[in-house]
Design a protein around this motif. Structure first.
Motif, PDB file in Angstrom:
ATOM      1  N   GLY A 124       0.834  -1.207   0.000  1.00 37.74           N
ATOM      2  CA  GLY A 124       0.000   0.000   0.000  1.00 37.74           C
ATOM      3  C   GLY A 124       0.861   1.246   0.000  1.00 37.74           C
ATOM      4  N   ILE A 125       0.830   1.984   1.107  1.00 29.40           N
ATOM      5  CA  ILE A 125       1.636   3.206   1.208  1.00 29.40           C
ATOM      6  C   ILE A 125       2.836   3.013   2.150  1.00 29.40           C
ATOM      7  CG2 ILE A 125      -0.213   4.779   0.552  1.00 29.40           C
ATOM      8  CD1 ILE A 125      -0.572   5.441   3.546  1.00 29.40           C
ATOM      9  N   ASP A 126       3.169   1.741   2.393  1.00 24.08           N
ATOM     10  CA  ASP A 126       4.316   1.422   3.238  1.00 24.08           C
ATOM     11  C   ASP A 126       5.357   0.665   2.427  1.00 24.08           C
ATOM     12  OD1 ASP A 126       2.866   2.477   5.391  1.00 24.08           O
ATOM     13  OD2 ASP A 126       1.969   0.529   5.852  1.00 24.08           O
ATOM     14  N   LEU A 127       6.612   0.836   2.800  1.00 28.34           N
ATOM     15  CA  LEU A 127       7.715   0.108   2.187  1.00 28.34           C
ATOM     16  C   LEU A 127       8.320  -0.789   3.261  1.00 28.34           C
ATOM     17  CD1 LEU A 127       9.251   3.099   0.219  1.00 28.34           C
ATOM     18  CD2 LEU A 127       7.858   1.227  -0.697  1.00 28.34           C
ATOM     19  N   THR A 151       7.562   7.379   9.173  1.00 27.81           N
ATOM     20  CA  THR A 151       7.759   6.729  10.469  1.00 27.81           C
ATOM     21  C   THR A 151       8.338   5.354  10.164  1.00 27.81           C
ATOM     22  OG1 THR A 151       5.924   7.899  11.508  1.00 27.81           O
ATOM     23  CG2 THR A 151       6.590   5.811  12.520  1.00 27.81           C
ATOM     24  N   ALA A 152       9.329   4.941  10.924  1.00 29.32           N
ATOM     25  CA  ALA A 152       9.953   3.638  10.705  1.00 29.32           C
ATOM     26  C   ALA A 152       9.723   2.744  11.913  1.00 29.32           C
ATOM     27  CB  ALA A 152      11.449   3.790  10.455  1.00 29.32           C
ATOM     28  N   GLU A 153       9.301   1.517  11.639  1.00 33.76           N
ATOM     29  CA  GLU A 153       9.151   0.504  12.678  1.00 33.76           C
ATOM     30  C   GLU A 153      10.148  -0.607  12.373  1.00 33.76           C
ATOM     31  OE1 GLU A 153       5.934  -2.607  14.616  1.00 33.76           O
ATOM     32  OE2 GLU A 153       5.268  -1.236  13.044  1.00 33.76           O
ATOM     33  N   ILE A 154      11.117  -0.777  13.254  1.00 30.98           N
ATOM     34  CA  ILE A 154      12.175  -1.760  13.090  1.00 30.98           C
ATOM     35  C   ILE A 154      11.931  -2.866  14.123  1.00 30.98           C
ATOM     36  CG2 ILE A 154      14.664  -2.122  13.024  1.00 30.98           C
ATOM     37  CD1 ILE A 154      13.585   0.091  11.068  1.00 30.98           C
ATOM     38  N   ARG A 163      14.890 -12.582  12.573  1.00 29.28           N
ATOM     39  CA  ARG A 163      14.096 -12.076  11.451  1.00 29.28           C
ATOM     40  C   ARG A 163      13.979 -10.573  11.683  1.00 29.28           C
ATOM     41  NH1 ARG A 163      13.465 -12.915   6.586  1.00 29.28           N
ATOM     42  NH2 ARG A 163      13.500 -15.095   7.186  1.00 29.28           N
ATOM     43  N   TYR A 164      14.564  -9.815  10.787  1.00 27.62           N
ATOM     44  CA  TYR A 164      14.636  -8.357  10.868  1.00 27.62           C
ATOM     45  C   TYR A 164      13.622  -7.785   9.885  1.00 27.62           C
ATOM     46  CZ  TYR A 164      16.823  -3.790   9.789  1.00 27.62           C
ATOM     47  OH  TYR A 164      17.075  -2.466   9.567  1.00 27.62           O
ATOM     48  N   THR A 165      12.789  -6.880  10.367  1.00 29.08           N
ATOM     49  CA  THR A 165      11.823  -6.213   9.497  1.00 29.08           C
ATOM     50  C   THR A 165      11.914  -4.710   9.722  1.00 29.08           C
ATOM     51  OG1 THR A 165      10.312  -8.100   9.633  1.00 29.08           O
ATOM     52  CG2 THR A 165       9.384  -6.023   8.834  1.00 29.08           C
ATOM     53  N   ALA A 166      12.084  -3.987   8.636  1.00 36.04           N
ATOM     54  CA  ALA A 166      12.047  -2.519   8.660  1.00 36.04           C
ATOM     55  C   ALA A 166      10.838  -2.105   7.831  1.00 36.04           C
ATOM     56  CB  ALA A 166      13.320  -1.933   8.080  1.00 36.04           C
ATOM     57  N   LYS A 167       9.837  -1.548   8.500  1.00 37.65           N
ATOM     58  CA  LYS A 167       8.623  -1.099   7.826  1.00 37.65           C
ATOM     59  C   LYS A 167       8.589   0.419   7.903  1.00 37.65           C
ATOM     60  CE  LYS A 167       3.680  -1.961   7.638  1.00 37.65           C
ATOM     61  NZ  LYS A 167       2.572  -2.763   8.207  1.00 37.65           N
ATOM     62  N   VAL A 168       8.522   1.046   6.724  1.00 36.98           N
ATOM     63  CA  VAL A 168       8.546   2.505   6.656  1.00 36.98           C
ATOM     64  C   VAL A 168       7.157   2.984   6.234  1.00 36.98           C
ATOM     65  CG1 VAL A 168       9.683   4.510   5.663  1.00 36.98           C
ATOM     66  CG2 VAL A 168      10.994   2.420   6.073  1.00 36.98           C
ATOM     67  N   LEU A 169       6.514   3.705   7.128  1.00 35.56           N
ATOM     68  CA  LEU A 169       5.147   4.176   6.951  1.00 35.56           C
ATOM     69  C   LEU A 169       5.151   5.587   6.370  1.00 35.56           C
ATOM     70  CD1 LEU A 169       4.054   3.210  10.567  1.00 35.56           C
ATOM     71  CD2 LEU A 169       3.819   1.791   8.532  1.00 35.56           C
ATOM     72  N   HIS A 170       4.248   5.843   5.439  1.00 34.53           N
ATOM     73  CA  HIS A 170       4.119   7.157   4.808  1.00 34.53           C
ATOM     74  C   HIS A 170       2.682   7.646   4.959  1.00 34.53           C
ATOM     75  CE1 HIS A 170       7.428   5.034   2.821  1.00 34.53           C
ATOM     76  NE2 HIS A 170       8.010   6.215   2.789  1.00 34.53           N
ATOM     77  N   HIS A 171       2.473   8.951   4.897  1.00 37.19           N
ATOM     78  CA  HIS A 171       1.126   9.487   5.086  1.00 37.19           C
ATOM     79  C   HIS A 171       0.240   9.332   3.853  1.00 37.19           C
ATOM     80  CE1 HIS A 171       3.109  12.990   3.280  1.00 37.19           C
ATOM     81  NE2 HIS A 171       1.918  13.297   2.830  1.00 37.19           N
ATOM     82  N   GLY A 172       0.819   9.039   2.712  1.00 38.20           N
ATOM     83  CA  GLY A 172       0.022   8.869   1.503  1.00 38.20           C
ATOM     84  C   GLY A 172       0.849   8.284   0.372  1.00 38.20           C
ATOM     85  N   ASP A 199       5.586   6.966  -3.079  1.00 41.63           N
ATOM     86  CA  ASP A 199       6.156   7.002  -4.435  1.00 41.63           C
ATOM     87  C   ASP A 199       7.501   7.734  -4.436  1.00 41.63           C
ATOM     88  OD1 ASP A 199       3.853   5.748  -5.354  1.00 41.63           O
ATOM     89  OD2 ASP A 199       2.994   7.585  -6.223  1.00 41.63           O
ATOM     90  N   ARG A 200       7.540   8.875  -3.747  1.00 46.22           N
ATOM     91  CA  ARG A 200       8.762   9.679  -3.704  1.00 46.22           C
ATOM     92  C   ARG A 200       9.896   8.889  -3.035  1.00 46.22           C
ATOM     93  NH1 ARG A 200       9.710  14.701  -0.112  1.00 46.22           N
ATOM     94  NH2 ARG A 200       7.720  13.982   0.674  1.00 46.22           N
ATOM     95  N   HIS A 201       9.566   8.165  -1.964  1.00 48.72           N
ATOM     96  CA  HIS A 201      10.591   7.381  -1.270  1.00 48.72           C
ATOM     97  C   HIS A 201      11.115   6.257  -2.172  1.00 48.72           C
ATOM     98  CE1 HIS A 201      11.846   5.953   3.019  1.00 48.72           C
ATOM     99  NE2 HIS A 201      12.871   6.148   2.230  1.00 48.72           N
ATOM    100  N   GLU A 202      10.226   5.639  -2.947  1.00 46.35           N
ATOM    101  CA  GLU A 202      10.674   4.626  -3.910  1.00 46.35           C
ATOM    102  C   GLU A 202      11.581   5.254  -4.962  1.00 46.35           C
ATOM    103  OE1 GLU A 202       7.757   0.920  -4.444  1.00 46.35           O
ATOM    104  OE2 GLU A 202       6.835   2.807  -5.068  1.00 46.35           O
ATOM    105  N   GLN A 203      11.214   6.432  -5.465  1.00 47.22           N
ATOM    106  CA  GLN A 203      12.013   7.110  -6.486  1.00 47.22           C
ATOM    107  C   GLN A 203      13.367   7.554  -5.937  1.00 47.22           C
ATOM    108  OE1 GLN A 203       9.320  10.164  -7.832  1.00 47.22           O
ATOM    109  NE2 GLN A 203       7.949   8.677  -8.768  1.00 47.22           N
TER     110      GLN A 203
END
Length: 156
Positions: free
Chosen positions: A9-12, A105-108, A118-127, A132-136
């Motif tokens: 969705g809007i998270d990486l 916001t990052a949840e590690i 098992r390491y998970t870094a989830k980066v939350l975005h407001h929209g 998209d900008r973070h992917e670019q």
């Protein structure tokens, strides 16, 4: 070891298994002298990091780009569960003061698994636009490269 990055969705999200205990990953994330060694993908350098791993504490990293420009990202720790989970954001400054330019916001998280973590870094975005900008900006390549650099610190 394979590092997986994906969009939800809007998270990486980045996941990886490390042949190291959660304590080693926690230490690498919360000890400034270690974090500066792996936090940015080469050739970017991290000359300074301040991490206060408690709610309201400071999480600030300064990155030095190859062209000499600096990027400093002040932020606030929201949650710090030792050896288990670290959540921080640039939406707030230390002490829970509103931040100037919120982006993520990052949840590690660090979960014991198969004799390692098992390491998970989830980066939350407001929209979607921010995601998209973070992917670019190179999230998938950059965070995967950083995961490799982190392995060299924790899997000794």
């Amino acid at each position: 070891m394979t590092t997986e990055t994906r969009r939800e969705g809007i998270d990486l999200v980045l996941t990886r298994h490390y042949a190291a205990p959660p304590e080693a990953l926690w230490k690498a994330w919360t000890t400034p002298e270690l974090l500066v060694r792996w936090f940015a993908p080469d050739p970017v350098r991290v000359p300074e990091a301040v991490i206060e791993p408690h709610p309201g504490g400071r999480f600030q990293v300064t990155m030095l780009l190859p062209d000499g420009s600096e990027i400093s990202s002040p932020g606030c720790v929201l949650l710090a569960e030792e050896n288990r989970r670290l959540i921080f954001t640039d939406a707030l400054d230390p002490g829970f003061r509103p931040g100037a330019e919120p982006f993520m916001t990052a949840e590690i998280s660090f979960e014991p698994e198969d004799g390692g973590t098992r390491y998970t870094a989830k980066v939350l975005h407001h929209g979607a636009e921010a995601c998209d900008r973070h992917e670019q900006m190179g999230f998938h390549e950059g965070w995967a490269a950083v995961a490799e650099q982190l392995a060299k610190i924790v899997e000794r």
